[in-house]
Structure formats: structure tokens, C-alpha cells
Scaffold this motif. Structure first.
Motif, PDB file in Angstrom:
ATOM      1  N   LEU A 257     124.670 -66.774  84.565  1.00  0.00           N
ATOM      2  CA  LEU A 257     125.620 -67.685  83.927  1.00  0.00           C
ATOM      3  C   LEU A 257     127.017 -67.078  83.942  1.00  0.00           C
ATOM      4  N   GLN A 258     127.905 -67.708  84.680  1.00  0.00           N
ATOM      5  CA  GLN A 258     129.294 -67.266  84.789  1.00  0.00           C
ATOM      6  C   GLN A 258     130.199 -68.352  84.208  1.00  0.00           C
ATOM      7  N   VAL A 259     131.183 -67.932  83.433  1.00  0.00           N
ATOM      8  CA  VAL A 259     132.036 -68.889  82.725  1.00  0.00           C
ATOM      9  C   VAL A 259     133.500 -68.529  82.900  1.00  0.00           C
ATOM     10  N   THR A 260     134.308 -69.534  83.180  1.00  0.00           N
ATOM     11  CA  THR A 260     135.767 -69.381  83.216  1.00  0.00           C
ATOM     12  C   THR A 260     136.363 -70.335  82.189  1.00  0.00           C
ATOM     13  N   VAL A 261     137.220 -69.818  81.318  1.00  0.00           N
ATOM     14  CA  VAL A 261     137.882 -70.635  80.304  1.00  0.00           C
ATOM     15  C   VAL A 261     139.387 -70.435  80.427  1.00  0.00           C
ATOM     16  N   ARG A 262     140.115 -71.526  80.603  1.00  0.00           N
ATOM     17  CA  ARG A 262     141.581 -71.467  80.651  1.00  0.00           C
ATOM     18  C   ARG A 262     142.132 -72.539  79.703  1.00  0.00           C
ATOM     19  N   VAL A 263     142.849 -72.116  78.689  1.00  0.00           N
ATOM     20  CA  VAL A 263     143.347 -73.032  77.667  1.00  0.00           C
ATOM     21  C   VAL A 263     144.829 -72.791  77.429  1.00  0.00           C
ATOM     22  N   ALA A 264     145.632 -73.838  77.472  1.00  0.00           N
ATOM     23  CA  ALA A 264     147.056 -73.732  77.155  1.00  0.00           C
ATOM     24  C   ALA A 264     147.214 -73.538  75.651  1.00  0.00           C
ATOM     25  N   PRO A 265     147.957 -72.530  75.198  1.00  0.00           N
ATOM     26  CA  PRO A 265     148.096 -72.289  73.758  1.00  0.00           C
ATOM     27  C   PRO A 265     148.610 -73.502  72.992  1.00  0.00           C
ATOM     28  N   GLU A 266     149.424 -74.332  73.654  1.00  0.00           N
ATOM     29  CA  GLU A 266     150.026 -75.480  72.971  1.00  0.00           C
ATOM     30  C   GLU A 266     148.997 -76.490  72.482  1.00  0.00           C
ATOM     31  N   VAL A 267     147.811 -76.529  73.084  1.00  0.00           N
ATOM     32  CA  VAL A 267     146.837 -77.565  72.721  1.00  0.00           C
ATOM     33  C   VAL A 267     145.776 -77.065  71.741  1.00  0.00           C
ATOM     34  N   LEU A 268     145.799 -75.807  71.379  1.00  0.00           N
ATOM     35  CA  LEU A 268     144.788 -75.274  70.467  1.00  0.00           C
ATOM     36  C   LEU A 268     144.756 -75.992  69.113  1.00  0.00           C
ATOM     37  N   PRO A 269     145.914 -76.413  68.545  1.00  0.00           N
ATOM     38  CA  PRO A 269     145.863 -77.101  67.237  1.00  0.00           C
ATOM     39  C   PRO A 269     145.500 -78.585  67.304  1.00  0.00           C
ATOM     40  N   VAL A 270     145.313 -79.143  68.509  1.00  0.00           N
ATOM     41  CA  VAL A 270     145.049 -80.577  68.641  1.00  0.00           C
ATOM     42  C   VAL A 270     143.741 -80.938  67.934  1.00  0.00           C
ATOM     43  N   ALA A 271     143.761 -82.032  67.167  1.00  0.00           N
ATOM     44  CA  ALA A 271     142.569 -82.501  66.454  1.00  0.00           C
ATOM     45  C   ALA A 271     141.659 -83.266  67.418  1.00  0.00           C
ATOM     46  N   VAL A 272     140.391 -82.903  67.411  1.00  0.00           N
ATOM     47  CA  VAL A 272     139.392 -83.562  68.264  1.00  0.00           C
ATOM     48  C   VAL A 272     138.187 -83.947  67.404  1.00  0.00           C
ATOM     49  N   PRO A 273     137.415 -84.953  67.823  1.00  0.00           N
ATOM     50  CA  PRO A 273     136.189 -85.283  67.076  1.00  0.00           C
ATOM     51  C   PRO A 273     135.253 -84.078  67.032  1.00  0.00           C
ATOM     52  N   TYR A 274     134.694 -83.838  65.873  1.00  0.00           N
ATOM     53  CA  TYR A 274     133.768 -82.729  65.671  1.00  0.00           C
ATOM     54  C   TYR A 274     132.595 -82.838  66.646  1.00  0.00           C
ATOM     55  N   LEU A 275     132.234 -81.730  67.283  1.00  0.00           N
ATOM     56  CA  LEU A 275     131.156 -81.671  68.278  1.00  0.00           C
ATOM     57  C   LEU A 275     131.402 -82.619  69.451  1.00  0.00           C
ATOM     58  N   CYS A 276     132.621 -82.612  69.984  1.00  0.00           N
ATOM     59  CA  CYS A 276     132.891 -83.455  71.153  1.00  0.00           C
ATOM     60  C   CYS A 276     132.748 -82.681  72.468  1.00  0.00           C
ATOM     61  N   LEU A 277     132.868 -81.350  72.436  1.00  0.00           N
ATOM     62  CA  LEU A 277     132.744 -80.556  73.654  1.00  0.00           C
ATOM     63  C   LEU A 277     131.396 -79.851  73.769  1.00  0.00           C
ATOM     64  N   GLN A 278     130.833 -79.461  72.633  1.00  0.00           N
ATOM     65  CA  GLN A 278     129.565 -78.736  72.634  1.00  0.00           C
ATOM     66  C   GLN A 278     128.471 -79.454  73.439  1.00  0.00           C
ATOM     67  N   PRO A 279     128.257 -80.770  73.256  1.00  0.00           N
ATOM     68  CA  PRO A 279     127.205 -81.444  74.032  1.00  0.00           C
ATOM     69  C   PRO A 279     127.470 -81.419  75.530  1.00  0.00           C
ATOM     70  N   ILE A 280     128.745 -81.488  75.915  1.00  0.00           N
ATOM     71  CA  ILE A 280     129.082 -81.499  77.340  1.00  0.00           C
ATOM     72  C   ILE A 280     128.796 -80.141  77.964  1.00  0.00           C
ATOM     73  N   VAL A 281     129.162 -79.071  77.252  1.00  0.00           N
ATOM     74  CA  VAL A 281     128.894 -77.726  77.758  1.00  0.00           C
ATOM     75  C   VAL A 281     127.383 -77.477  77.795  1.00  0.00           C
ATOM     76  N   GLU A 282     126.678 -77.917  76.766  1.00  0.00           N
ATOM     77  CA  GLU A 282     125.228 -77.731  76.764  1.00  0.00           C
ATOM     78  C   GLU A 282     124.576 -78.506  77.905  1.00  0.00           C
ATOM     79  N   ASN A 283     125.056 -79.717  78.195  1.00  0.00           N
ATOM     80  CA  ASN A 283     124.534 -80.467  79.340  1.00  0.00           C
ATOM     81  C   ASN A 283     124.753 -79.707  80.641  1.00  0.00           C
TER      82      ASN A 283
END
Length: 382
Positions: A257-283
Motif C-alpha cells: 500500500l503506497q499513498v501520496t497526499v498533496r493538500v493546499a494549505p488554503e483549503v484545510l479549514p474548508v467545511a465538509v460533510p462529516y465522513l465524506c472522504l473516508q468511505p471513498i478512501v476505504e473503497n
């Protein structure tokens, strides 16, 4: 027109008129008595609305009673549910019994009840109706039931009913959102918990310190996944939870399992629906990489795009039949695919249909899931 739509239209019109009236007041243009009366009426309605949006409870009725009484201008006022008087305003309404409203509760039509109370007052009673159900009554107690008071009581009751409809709509949305998250938890948790604990157990004898670290990651991950407050979280918190999840999965997959994560610092405070990314990563892990021979790579990107945040989760796994993905997105697929459809539905509900998930996949081609998240949305905050 459906009752909920009517309620929303009424509320929007009242707000628009109130704002216009307030602007006129600030300019000092309320010269006529009619203008002043209009503003006073709208102001009273706006003061009663917040309490009514909480539903037909005793606290809400008590908070709204004096404002609704002022709208009617009667000697006394009362508001009831179907079982009891919730609140009164004015001495002549004290001691009002449910017998005064029984006929209206049964028929759903406004009526005048005479000889109310010790002094023989008259009660003008109008039903409160939510989705064709009589849920209570509005009562104007007076010496003489004029035609104008009957009309006014009926119209105020209709407006109160519209606020109660909105309250019920808010409550049903909250229940639906909670049910969707519960369904998502039920789908994710058993599979993940079994695999995570199995992986941790494999290190207990060979590397107890690493096993301890993984247990702490597991505790933090489950604490976030099963929290009970808030429909939204920050992108930073969601990514932090995903990092814990991937740490636990790496204990099982090792170098596969190899993972690359790239995130722009400007978007870290953006509000998102709770558990909106976890299911996608788990899939991506479960359906993309588990069935692939050799190593697999997951790339998570979050980019700044002006007024929006662009998020993609891509894997080079075995891919999927696009028709199966379509069925999962519409809720027609098997329960194992509930995650992606759940997230798509919640994204559209919160931000609008144009913010649904975009899934690109094919057998042997890997899978890429993209979503756009507005940086600022009214009512959405972590």
C-alpha cells in the motif's frame, strides 16, 4: 403546491417584505399610519418566528405568545397542541380549557366559541395544520368576535402553521442526515474493525511497541468515526482521520500500500460533510487494491480553485464496471457499495446537485473519484 413548498414560499416572502420595510424605516420614510402598521406587523412576525421554528413545544409557545397576541390585538391569546394549552397571554385567557378548542381540533376548521371563562368572553379559534394534520390551535379571546378578528386569527394561524412546517422539515432533514451517517458507520465499521484488530494482533508478540502505537491510532480513528455532534467537519480533521485509517491499513498491507497526499494549505479549514472522504478512501483500498496483485498506489489531492476546493481520490487498482458504480450512486447496488452513494447524496443535499461526485473507472483501469466543495456556504460550518 406541496405544503412544505408553500411554507418555504411564505417564509421567503415574509423575509423579503420585512427587509424592504426595514430599509424604508432606516430612510425615515414611514410617514403614513399604514406604513407604520405594516412594519409593526412584520416586526412582530419576525420576533415570533425563531421560537416557532423549534416546533410546537411549551417553550416555543411561551416565547412566541406575546408577539402573536400583539399581531391580533385581542384581549387575550392562547396557543395549544392537541392535548393541552401551551401558553396564554392576557388575563382573560388564563384558565382557558381545551373544551374551547375541541370542535376546531376535531374538524380542522376555524370556529367561534362563546361563553369562554368566568366573564363569558368569546374565543375565536383557528387550527394549526402541518401536512394535513391538525397539531394545535390558535385562540383569540375577545368581548366580541368581529369578522376582521376571525380573518386575522385564521391568517396568523396559517402563518404559524407555515413556521411549524419548516420546523418539521428541519427536524426530518436532521433525522435523515443522522440516519445516513449511521448507515455509513454500519457499513464501514465491522469490516474495518475486524481487519485492524487482526493486523494489530499480529504485532503483539513480535513488536509490542508498534502494536501499542497502532492501538492508539485505532482508538483515535474510532473516536472520530463515532462522534455524536456536528454534521460537518474541517477538511483538515477529515484528512487526519484518513491518515489514521491508512496507518492501520499499512500494518495489514505492508509495502503493498503506497499513498501520496498533496493538500493546499488554503483549503484545510474548508467545511465538509462529516465522513465524506473516508468511505471513498476505504473503497479505494477494499475494492481497488485488495484484489490487485503487487503494490497499489492511492493519490489524495486537495487543491485551491478560487471559491471552491477540488478533491480527488485516485487508485491504480482493478477498477470497476461503470454500470455497477451507477447503480451504487442511485442506491440500486448491493449494500457493500453504500458508501459512495451515501456521500454523493449528502453532497448534493448540502451544496446542490452540481456538487455530486464524479467517478471515472473501468475494469483494469483504476478508479478516480472527484468532488468540488464550495469554500463558503450559508449554514455550513465545522
Amino acid at each position: 403546491m406541496p405544503p412544505v413548498v408553500v411554507a418555504v414560499v411564505v417564509a421567503v416572502v415574509l423575509v423579503a417584505v420585512a427587509v424592504a420595510a426595514l430599509r424604508v424605516l432606516r430612510r425615515g420614510d414611514l410617514g403614513s399610519e399604514a406604513d407604520k402598521a405594516t412594519y409593526a406587523t412584520l416586526n412582530r412576525a419576525s420576533q415570533a418566528a425563531p421560537a416557532l421554528r423549534e416546533g410546537l413545544t411549551e417553550d416555543a409557545a411561551e416565547s412566541a405568545a406575546r408577539h402573536l397576541h400583539a399581531l391580533l390585538g385581542s384581549e387575550g391569546f392562547a396557543i395549544t397542541d392537541t392535548d393541552r394549552v401551551l401558553a396564554t397571554d392576557g388575563a382573560v385567557a388564563e384558565g382557558l380549557g381545551m373544551d374551547a378548542v375541541a370542535t376546531v381540533l376535531a374538524s380542522g376548521r376555524a370556529a367561534v366559541t362563546r361563553d369562554v371563562g368566568a366573564l363569558g368572553h368569546v374565543a375565536v379559534v383557528a387550527p394549526l395544520v402541518v401536512e394535513d394534520r391538525v397539531v394545535g390551535a390558535l385562540v383569540a379571546v375577545t368581548d366580541d368576535a368581529t369578522a376582521n378578528l376571525v380573518r386575522a386569527t385564521t391568517e396568523v394561524a396559517r402563518w404559524v402553521s407555515s413556521q411549524l412546517e419548516l420546523a418539521e422539515l428541519d427536524a426530518s432533514r436532521a433525522r435523515l442526515a443522522e440516519a445516513e451517517v449511521r448507515a455509513l458507520r454500519a457499513q464501514i465499521s465491522p469490516h474495518f474493525i475486524y481487519n485492524a484488530l487482526t493486523a494489530i494482533a499480529s504485532y503483539v508478540r513480535t513488536d509490542p511497541e508498534h502494536a501499542r502505537e497502532l492501538l492508539l491510532e485505532f482508538a483515535d480513528f474510532t473516536r472520530y468515526s463515532f462522534r455524536r455532534h456536528g454534521d460537518f467537519t474541517t477538511l483538515a480533521e477529515e484528512l487526519r482521520s484518513i491518515d489514521r485509517y491508512l496507518t492501520l491499513e499499512r500494518a495489514r498491507f505492508g509495502d503493498r500500500l503506497q499513498v501520496t497526499v498533496r493538500v493546499a494549505p488554503e483549503v484545510l479549514p474548508v467545511a465538509v460533510p462529516y465522513l465524506c472522504l473516508q468511505p471513498i478512501v476505504e473503497n479505494a483500498v477494499r475494492h481497488g487494491l485488495e484484489g490487485k496483485a503487487g503494490p497499489g498506489h492511492i493519490t489524495i489531492l486537495a487543491e485551491d480553485a478560487g471559491s471552491e476546493c477540488l478533491i480527488t481520490v485516485e487508485d491504480d487498482g482493478i477498477g470497476a464496471d461503470p454500470e455497477q458504480i451507477r447503480l451504487a450512486m442511485t442506491g440500486e447496488g448491493d449494500s457493500d457499495s453504500i458508501g459512495v452513494g451515501n456521500v454523493d447524496e449528502r453532497m448534493r443535499t448540502v451544496f446542490g446537485d452540481e456538487y455530486g461526485l464524479v467517478v471515472e473507472t473501468g475494469p483494469g483501469l483504476g478508479t478516480k473519484v472527484s468532488m468540488r466543495v464550495p469554500k463558503f456556504t450559508p449554514g455550513v460550518h465545522a
